[in-house]
Scaffold this motif. Sequence first.
Motif, PDB file in Angstrom:
ATOM      1  N   ARG A 484       0.598  -1.515  -0.119  1.00  0.00           N
ATOM      2  CA  ARG A 484      -0.069   0.316  -0.431  1.00  0.00           C
ATOM      3  C   ARG A 484       0.330   0.929  -0.164  1.00  0.00           C
ATOM      4  NH1 ARG A 484      -4.988   0.338  -0.286  1.00  0.00           N
ATOM      5  NH2 ARG A 484      -5.564   1.990   1.150  1.00  0.00           N
ATOM      6  N   SER A 488      -0.596   5.219   0.353  1.00  0.00           N
ATOM      7  CA  SER A 488      -0.440   6.319   1.010  1.00  0.00           C
ATOM      8  C   SER A 488       0.660   7.384   1.037  1.00  0.00           C
ATOM      9  CB  SER A 488       1.459   5.275   2.439  1.00  0.00           C
ATOM     10  OG  SER A 488       0.364   4.027   2.325  1.00  0.00           O
ATOM     11  N   LEU A 506      -6.904   6.923   5.513  1.00  0.00           N
ATOM     12  CA  LEU A 506      -6.671   5.185   5.223  1.00  0.00           C
ATOM     13  C   LEU A 506      -6.961   4.360   5.858  1.00  0.00           C
ATOM     14  CD1 LEU A 506      -2.941   6.086   3.700  1.00  0.00           C
ATOM     15  CD2 LEU A 506      -4.673   5.634   2.631  1.00  0.00           C
TER      16      LEU A 506
END
Length: 548
Positions: A484, A488, A506
């Motif tokens: 990820r 991010s 997130l």
Amino acid sequence: MPLPEPERPGAGPTLEHLLALIATGTLDVVAAPCGTGVPVSDVVLHDAGEERDEDAWAATGLVLLAVGVEVSSPDAAGVLCAADRAGAAAVVMRRGARGPQAALLEAAEQGRTALLTRPPGQGWTEVLGRLRTALAHSLPDGAGGAAGVDGLRLGDLPGLANTVADLVGGAITIEDPQSRVLAYSRMAHEPDPLRRLTILGQEVPRWRVAELRESGFFQALWSTDDVVRRPADDRYAERLAVAVRHGSEVLGSIWAAADGRPLAEDAVAALRTAGRAAVPHLSHHRTWGRVAARAREGAVHALLAGSVQAAHDVGIVRGRPYAVMVAEAHDGREPAPGDLGDRVLDVLALQAAAYRPGCVTARSGQRLYVLVPAADDETDPARTLLTAARSVPRGVVFAGAGPVVADLAELPASRDAAKLVVRVLRDRAARLPASGAGSAVASYAEVASEAAVLRLLDRMDPLWGALSGPVHAMLEHDRAHGSRYGASVAAHLDAFGDTAAAAERLHVHPNTLRYRLRRARELFGVDLADPAVRLLADIGLRLRAARP
């Protein structure tokens, strides 16, 4: 020996008559051992897999549409033989890539039932409608025609309404089974409030439909061939209604209301006769109305593709400015009939058609295109329609309007701009799913900067694919390992470096986000303190979002 074609009045239509009335290419005759002069009593859908008592089953004079049976199927011969034993006039099967099997051809030669095929491009519903329209139009005098209404062009519902109004001595409305207005007679007097509401809304008001349903009026109307009376009350004049039916299928209804004077003494008999006379007209409307609607949609798509010649087929006025609005189902899949996205697009299409004269629509899968005429100096003619789309639950559809163009040749540009608006709105929803920020509708002027960015990204996409670097390495790692890092970095950029806000977006702890950003720098060299890297990261992440 071929059966002789019936020539006696009342003998009924023949298969040959029906084939001559439907469009060329709808059906092909593979075999007709008794000729095509065999009489036909009805056309029905036939489920070959349905269990039935073969000894008791009778299909004399029927044309059976064998749904699900292809001429190359091993079961085709058995289906034809069973229909032949039941006395069917003909069986229609689907023609596939392969021709009919030898066993089917042999069965056709040995029996009396004709074998017909439909091409793959024709749907069963369309074939059924065309054959039933032809059948209704071929009925002998006294079965489907009526004195006083002969001579009308087939499908001329306004002419039918005016003719019946003269016979009944009142105001006539012709409706489909869903209580939508198909035609109404000219008005000699001011209509009562209910008739005015029905005509203006092009359908019976929903509260009135509920009232008629709860009172049992509709049940009585749909269960009889006779005229049903609704007495006058302190609000509305007397109404008479008769169902228009072809066999067991209800095609619609005809309503008569007193129009400034009492209905004629023989109004009931006249309306009963009109119900029979209306069968071929409503059958024609049901079948060919769908064909005309598809042709009209095709003309709209041609116009949006730049074919100005299609304007005549659509009813678009040359020299008048237009804007294009695009509404798109949220999930990007083909909407299933009846699901929320499909219903919303249908409602928007109806609202657009009623919005102002000259407004036309066309569906294409999950998209609805609307051509909206603009008044002089009007820059946002689709604003009302966008407002209607804004009332839809968030996440169902996105809708965008392109700029007004003065020339029909520029409609493709307005369409492309509207599609860009939808892309901007979808991109916002994808990048900021948790916040729900932003509207699901917008005009091009409201998102011009973001739309310009999408145009640039479209041009940059081929070049980006030929490059390499830290951002490319990070995105490739995410693709290969399901990590990820890219998400991010994107959240960090969207939050303008606010780690707490990005982490909340997130749904991770801020320390987790800081760790991921540090690892992105260590593993791939994606240093967000470098302005050039930030720019490249934003470009690469936007491109990835556009084509995941």
